[in-house]
Design a protein around this motif. Structure first.
Motif, PDB file in Angstrom:
ATOM      1  N   TRP A 148      40.702  50.882  45.442  1.00 16.91           N
ATOM      2  CA  TRP A 148      40.632  49.972  44.298  1.00 16.91           C
ATOM      3  C   TRP A 148      39.400  49.088  44.465  1.00 16.91           C
ATOM      4  O   TRP A 148      39.163  48.534  45.535  1.00 16.91           O
ATOM      5  N   TRP A 149      38.669  48.928  43.377  1.00 18.07           N
ATOM      6  CA  TRP A 149      37.523  48.004  43.384  1.00 18.07           C
ATOM      7  C   TRP A 149      37.775  46.910  42.360  1.00 18.07           C
ATOM      8  O   TRP A 149      38.259  47.199  41.267  1.00 18.07           O
ATOM      9  N   LYS A 150      37.422  45.678  42.706  1.00 20.09           N
ATOM     10  CA  LYS A 150      37.447  44.628  41.675  1.00 20.09           C
ATOM     11  C   LYS A 150      36.006  44.317  41.312  1.00 20.09           C
ATOM     12  O   LYS A 150      35.174  44.036  42.172  1.00 20.09           O
ATOM     13  N   GLY A 165      37.528  40.221  34.962  1.00 20.34           N
ATOM     14  CA  GLY A 165      36.597  41.329  35.104  1.00 20.34           C
ATOM     15  C   GLY A 165      37.361  42.635  35.003  1.00 20.34           C
ATOM     16  O   GLY A 165      38.382  42.715  34.304  1.00 20.34           O
ATOM     17  N   LEU A 166      36.874  43.620  35.739  1.00 20.01           N
ATOM     18  CA  LEU A 166      37.518  44.929  35.671  1.00 20.01           C
ATOM     19  C   LEU A 166      38.047  45.353  37.028  1.00 20.01           C
ATOM     20  O   LEU A 166      37.561  44.904  38.061  1.00 20.01           O
ATOM     21  N   MET A 167      39.048  46.223  36.991  1.00 23.60           N
ATOM     22  CA  MET A 167      39.518  46.908  38.195  1.00 23.60           C
ATOM     23  C   MET A 167      39.138  48.361  38.032  1.00 23.60           C
ATOM     24  O   MET A 167      39.344  48.947  36.957  1.00 23.60           O
ATOM     25  N   LEU A 168      38.585  48.947  39.080  1.00 20.82           N
ATOM     26  CA  LEU A 168      38.265  50.372  39.051  1.00 20.82           C
ATOM     27  C   LEU A 168      39.137  51.044  40.097  1.00 20.82           C
ATOM     28  O   LEU A 168      39.080  50.695  41.276  1.00 20.82           O
ATOM     29  N   PRO A 214      46.233  57.923  46.617  1.00 17.50           N
ATOM     30  CA  PRO A 214      47.598  57.398  46.735  1.00 17.50           C
ATOM     31  C   PRO A 214      47.571  55.873  46.808  1.00 17.50           C
ATOM     32  O   PRO A 214      46.507  55.284  46.948  1.00 17.50           O
ATOM     33  N   TYR A 215      48.746  55.256  46.706  1.00 18.12           N
ATOM     34  CA  TYR A 215      48.862  53.790  46.809  1.00 18.12           C
ATOM     35  C   TYR A 215      48.826  53.443  48.292  1.00 18.12           C
ATOM     36  O   TYR A 215      49.679  53.889  49.060  1.00 18.12           O
ATOM     37  N   GLN A 216      47.815  52.678  48.697  1.00 19.92           N
ATOM     38  CA  GLN A 216      47.663  52.413  50.135  1.00 19.92           C
ATOM     39  C   GLN A 216      47.823  50.932  50.452  1.00 19.92           C
ATOM     40  O   GLN A 216      47.369  50.091  49.698  1.00 19.92           O
ATOM     41  N   PRO A 217      48.477  50.643  51.592  1.00 16.46           N
ATOM     42  CA  PRO A 217      48.663  49.232  51.939  1.00 16.46           C
ATOM     43  C   PRO A 217      47.350  48.592  52.368  1.00 16.46           C
ATOM     44  O   PRO A 217      46.509  49.244  52.975  1.00 16.46           O
ATOM     45  N   GLY A 218      47.183  47.332  52.028  1.00 17.20           N
ATOM     46  CA  GLY A 218      46.026  46.573  52.493  1.00 17.20           C
ATOM     47  C   GLY A 218      44.766  46.915  51.724  1.00 17.20           C
ATOM     48  O   GLY A 218      44.813  47.526  50.664  1.00 17.20           O
ATOM     49  N   ARG A 219      43.654  46.498  52.286  1.00 18.28           N
ATOM     50  CA  ARG A 219      42.379  46.653  51.603  1.00 18.28           C
ATOM     51  C   ARG A 219      41.687  47.893  52.119  1.00 18.28           C
ATOM     52  O   ARG A 219      40.834  47.810  52.995  1.00 18.28           O
ATOM     53  N   THR A 220      42.079  49.050  51.621  1.00 18.17           N
ATOM     54  CA  THR A 220      41.438  50.299  52.029  1.00 18.17           C
ATOM     55  C   THR A 220      40.229  50.512  51.132  1.00 18.17           C
ATOM     56  O   THR A 220      40.360  50.598  49.917  1.00 18.17           O
ATOM     57  N   LYS A 221      39.076  50.551  51.750  1.00 17.30           N
ATOM     58  CA  LYS A 221      37.832  50.614  50.972  1.00 17.30           C
ATOM     59  C   LYS A 221      37.794  51.885  50.117  1.00 17.30           C
ATOM     60  O   LYS A 221      38.129  52.970  50.574  1.00 17.30           O
ATOM     61  N   GLY A 222      37.412  51.709  48.864  1.00 20.09           N
ATOM     62  CA  GLY A 222      37.173  52.866  48.009  1.00 20.09           C
ATOM     63  C   GLY A 222      38.365  53.281  47.161  1.00 20.09           C
ATOM     64  O   GLY A 222      38.244  54.183  46.345  1.00 20.09           O
ATOM     65  N   ALA A 234      42.232  45.219  46.463  1.00 16.19           N
ATOM     66  CA  ALA A 234      40.956  45.734  45.992  1.00 16.19           C
ATOM     67  C   ALA A 234      39.801  45.149  46.785  1.00 16.19           C
ATOM     68  O   ALA A 234      39.871  44.026  47.268  1.00 16.19           O
ATOM     69  N   SER A 235      38.721  45.927  46.916  1.00 15.74           N
ATOM     70  CA  SER A 235      37.506  45.419  47.548  1.00 15.74           C
ATOM     71  C   SER A 235      36.559  44.960  46.454  1.00 15.74           C
ATOM     72  O   SER A 235      36.517  45.569  45.388  1.00 15.74           O
ATOM     73  N   PRO A 236      35.793  43.911  46.710  1.00 15.72           N
ATOM     74  CA  PRO A 236      34.848  43.467  45.680  1.00 15.72           C
ATOM     75  C   PRO A 236      33.696  44.452  45.519  1.00 15.72           C
ATOM     76  O   PRO A 236      33.197  45.004  46.502  1.00 15.72           O
ATOM     77  N   LEU A 237      33.332  44.681  44.288  1.00 19.35           N
ATOM     78  CA  LEU A 237      32.194  45.563  44.010  1.00 19.35           C
ATOM     79  C   LEU A 237      30.976  44.677  43.775  1.00 19.35           C
ATOM     80  O   LEU A 237      30.929  43.924  42.804  1.00 19.35           O
ATOM     81  N   ASP A 238      30.012  44.747  44.679  1.00 19.47           N
ATOM     82  CA  ASP A 238      28.844  43.872  44.557  1.00 19.47           C
ATOM     83  C   ASP A 238      27.642  44.613  43.990  1.00 19.47           C
ATOM     84  O   ASP A 238      26.719  44.015  43.474  1.00 19.47           O
ATOM     85  N   ALA A 239      27.637  45.935  44.141  1.00 19.75           N
ATOM     86  CA  ALA A 239      26.479  46.723  43.693  1.00 19.75           C
ATOM     87  C   ALA A 239      26.777  47.320  42.320  1.00 19.75           C
ATOM     88  O   ALA A 239      27.855  47.127  41.768  1.00 19.75           O
TER      89      ALA A 239
END
Lengths: 325, 532
Positions: B396-398, B377-380, B386-394, B207-212
């Motif tokens: 999964w968000w944490k 926190g939450l996961m969005l 689809p399920y993608q390897p690595g940190r594909t932006k957009g 997941a990528s961090p959601l800062d906004a």
């Protein structure tokens, strides 16, 4: 015979200072680097080769007295002579003799070959004051020919890729050493202002430097691809002028990977004008000195090592504190 | 060896990732295939068990260099890297024998069962017959710290070029428990390598961090929300009647969680689930510290299993008879429900609940409750992705809860290692308690290069005492620290233990006496405990 003071290393018998930091009447100067030769002394005594360097750096009108290596000057009964230190052009160890006792101040020195500086000569003495800038056994310099090959390869690869090579070096000593050790057939050598000025002083004094160009005098539109630029500092303006540049610095500190990586240069070459550990130990043996005083850098490690070997050793600065001399 | 040494130093000479990939591609195409395999393994952090301890290496190097032990320590302090210190002290100037990396590794392996004297002599002789550069790399093989600023992602990018496959495929082939002794490069890179290894997990989706504000993500309907669990991310692989549990660090941790074994034979076969291992007391999630005991022990007693039961919180399905990662998230979720829900509460597996929301504000409310539920926190997750390897932006968000923050005073500093050698980069911070400063947390990260240089200069100018590598400094610089979990601890002088402490900024506007106190922390702890 010598005591550290706030003004610098002082010889009470002869009433003069060696490499003083503040104004004194009589200064004995080991070499022309700015942390050894300061402005404001009434009179300077140094090697003949150092005189033009001091005149260039400290002003044309000072009282500079130059002597040949090995020539003796007597000051209030203290016999003073200069002996090659191999550090930079004109650099010297200072030998003092008084009432049958001999002290030698190494100044900065190296034992490796230098294309322009006269090679170091060990001088027998009873007390040897040695620099210990790189006084740890990790410092073992690669041979100059190996480093020269590394620099040449780097310069050649950059030239082939259409890049300019920029190497950072002190204007006195390191700059000329690099010019003398690289393969001048790879491309033109360019000097930025401080290096060009020092080169001019040395060439005028008769040192046979390889050809170089003054970068400031090169047309601004002329591309520098394939050149080796030797400079005291790398700034944004220089990088713009060179367009696609590869940068390097040349110093003993480059032996450590952490320093190399933090230095923000693409490459770091191990080129030092100071002695490494094996040469430091060899030199101390060759002077035959029974007492060693260490100054600059890893003084405590050197002193402790020498004491373990049964020698009398101390840190120079501590000697001043005790005031036992 | 010379290929690996050249590769290491070429990678070390550049900080540009594009250039690193070029270097890797060039190396992978020019090395013998056994060396390629070993290089991949080392770059991925797969190293054989050490054949000697660092204490032994220090002793042997001290003897070989003919210096006193204290002088070795001085050198180590100046260099900051054991492998490099030894290389600088004892290298022989030129490399006498050239052999393949595979041959070097094999001869090191042979040393494992030999006596101390034989190992000392063999290692010392290798040191003295290599250049400093080669010696450094050789020592990295011995100490196992083979880090050279190359991420798994860069290795994958280079291999994708060399083997002309897409990165996801390469990533998958590199997963699992292989070692260069159990596989050849051809086998590892073969199209059917995944089928051949029943234990092989899939690359994790990160997941990528959601800062906004979440409104930036678009409509709330396009996402599904879950809690962000504070446990051990894991894949449960059930194939051929066997069960494997993989951590995100690709460590096989099956034997640390014996209670999961009851799922063997009950779950569909083959099946791969993604989820989180959590210490749970009925439905309450216990603090992470409980799980840590599981990871740190080699053998897990029945008493431990009873005292701190662990459950697998399942949140995705990657294989169910077939590789189903291409399905949209909501389709996989439905599939997951059909697998997990029929199992019932007696099984150590639970499905991670979805948090219902028709507006972003509902999720913001949920996030406020997250810490009280023992989550981070939450996961969005995008419904249609689809399920993608690595940190594909957009995908999964944490969306983590705001960290706790505290203003603390620096009291100790220590020089860093490797890239940070000879610079003071590791700090200990204190808070006020009964009129004195007590150590509270250590932090290493969060400062820029320029700030590190500034703190370094401060430490050097304000050293009070030295204890080996540690310096006590005049307590005057205040830093804002952020941290996660907060727990009472009898082992810590400050009475609390924190997780993930890091530096947010230097508080130049504050003096030491304005730093936070023990009471402030206790108030945080009380507020935290009241909610739970």
């Amino acid at each position: 015979m010598l005591v550290p003071t706030s003004h610098g290393l002082y010889c009470p018998q002869g009433d003069f200072f060696i490499d003083p930091r503040r104004s004194v009447a009589r200064a004995v100067i080991t070499h022309g680097h700015s942390d050894h030769a300061y402005r404001g002394m009434d009179a300077y005594l140094c090697t003949q080769e150092t005189v033009p360097i001091l005149r260039h750096r400290l002003g044309a009108h000072g009282h500079y007295h130059g002597v040949r290596y090995g020539e003796t000057v007597v000051m209030n009964g203290v016999r003073v002579s200069f002996h090659p230190a191999g550090h930079v052009i004109g650099s010297a160890q200072v030998r003092l003799e008084y009432a049958g006792e001999v002290w030698v101040v190494s100044g900065d020195y190296k034992r490796q070959a230098d294309p322009f500086a006269v090679s170091f000569e060990p001088v027998r003495c009873s007390t040897f004051i040695t620099e210990t800038t790189f006084g740890l056994p990790i410092y073992r310099w690669p041979s100059p020919s190996v480093v020269a090959a590394e620099i040449n390869n780097w310069w050649r690869e950059n030239a082939a890729a259409g890049r300019t090579s920029i190497i950072q070096a002190y204007s006195l000593g390191k700059a000329q050493r690099i010019m003398g050790m690289v393969d001048a057939s790879i491309g033109p050598m360019m000097a930025t202002s401080a290096v060009h000025a020092m080169n001019t002083v040395l060439a005028d004094a008769g040192h046979a430097l390889p050809p170089w160009k003054n970068l400031a005098a090169v047309d601004r539109n002329e591309p520098l691809t394939g050149s080796l630029v030797i400079t005291t500092g790398i700034d944004a303006a220089l990088l713009r002028r060179c367009k696609d540049a590869a940068t390097a610095s040349a110093s003993g500190w480059m032996a450590i990977r952490g320093f190399r990586r933090r230095g923000n240069h693409d490459r770091g070459f191990v080129v030092s004008d100071h002695t490494d550990w094996p040469d430091l130990m060899r030199t101390i043996r060759e002077t035959g000195a029974e007492r060693i005083l260490a100054t600059h850098g890893s003084t405590s490690a050197v002193v402790r090592t020498l004491q373990e070997q049964g020698l009398q050793a101390a840190e120079l600065e501590d000697v001043g504190m005790e005031r036992t001399e | 060896m010379k290929h690996l040494s050249a590769l290491y130093h070429a990678l070390d000479a550049t900080t540009k990732t594009g250039r690193k990939v070029d270097v890797l591609v060039k190396a992978f195409t020019s090395m013998p295939s056994d060396d390629v395999l070993w290089s991949i393994a080392l770059l991925l952090g797969k190293r054989p068990r050490r054949i000697c301890t660092t204490t032994e290496l220090r002793q042997w190097a001290t003897m070989a260099a003919q210096i006193s032990p204290w002088l070795f320590d001085e050198c180590y302090a100046a260099v900051g890297d054991l492998a490099e210190t030894i290389a600088m002290l004892v290298h022989g100037g030129h490399t006498e024998r050239q052999e393949s990396l595979a041959a070097t590794m094999a001869s090191l392996e042979e040393l494992r069962s030999t006596s101390d004297d034989v190992r000392a002599a063999a290692i010392t002789s290798r040191w003295q017959t290599q250049t400093a550069d080669d010696c450094l790399v050789f020592n990295k093989l011995l100490t196992g710290g083979f880090r050279v600023g190359v991420s798994r992602g860069l290795v994958v990018r280079a291999l994708a070029v060399v083997f002309q496959a897409d990165e996801a495929t390469i990533t998958h082939r590199l997963m699992g428990n292989w070692t260069p002794n159990t596989i050849t490069l051809d086998q590892l890179m073969a199209a059917d390598s995944v089928v051949a290894d029943a234990a092989k997990p899939y690359p994790f989706c990160l997941a990528s961090p959601l800062d906004a504000a979440p409104e930036h993500l678009g409509l709330v309907d396009e996402y599904r929300a879950e809690w962000k669990w504070d446990g051990i991310r894991a894949q449960l692989v059930h194939r051929g009647g066997r069960l494997y549990v993989w951590s995100r660090g690709e460590e096989l941790i099956t034997d640390r969680f014996p209670e999961l074994d009851v799922l063997r034979g009950i779950l569909p076969d083959p099946l791969v689930l993604d989820g989180e291992l959590l210490a749970m007391d009925n439905t309450t999630v216990l603090p992470f510290a409980h799980l840590q005991k599981r990871i740190s022990r080699r053998t897990i007693s029945a008493a431990m299993v009873r005292a701190v039961p662990v459950r697998f919180m399942a949140y995705d399905v990657l294989e169910h008879g077939y590789d189903c990662r291409h399905l949209a998230y909501h389709e996989r979720r439905r599939l997951l429900e059909t697998i997990v829900e029929p199992l019932g509460a007696s099984m150590p597996i639970t499905i991670s609940p979805t948090i219902q929301a028709s507006e972003w504000s509902h999720l913001e409310d949920a996030r406020q409750r997250a810490r009280a539920l023992g989550t981070e926190g939450l996961m969005l997750k995008r419904r249609d992705a689809p399920y993608q390897p690595g940190r594909t932006k957009g995908v999964w968000w944490k969306w983590k809860v705001e960290p706790y923050t505290v203003d603390a005073v620096m009291i100790y500093a220590q020089a860093g290692h490797g890239n940070r050698a000879s610079q003071f980069t590791d700090y200990t911070f204190a808070i006020w308690k009964d009129g004195a400063l007590v150590p509270f947390a250590k932090a290493y990260s969060g400062l820029t290069k320029a700030e590190i240089a500034r703190v370094d200069a401060f430490v050097k100018a304000n050293t009070k005492e030295r204890f080996g590598p540690v310096r006590t400094v005049v307590p005057s610089m205040v830093f804002e620290l952020a941290f996660e979990g907060l727990q009472r601890s009898a082992r810590h002088k400050s009475g609390v233990a924190v997780r993930f402490p890091r530096i947010v900024r230097i508080r130049d506007d504050k003096t030491a006496d304005q730093a936070d106190s023990h009471q402030t922390i206790l108030a945080m702890l009380d507020a935290h405990e009241q909610r739970t």
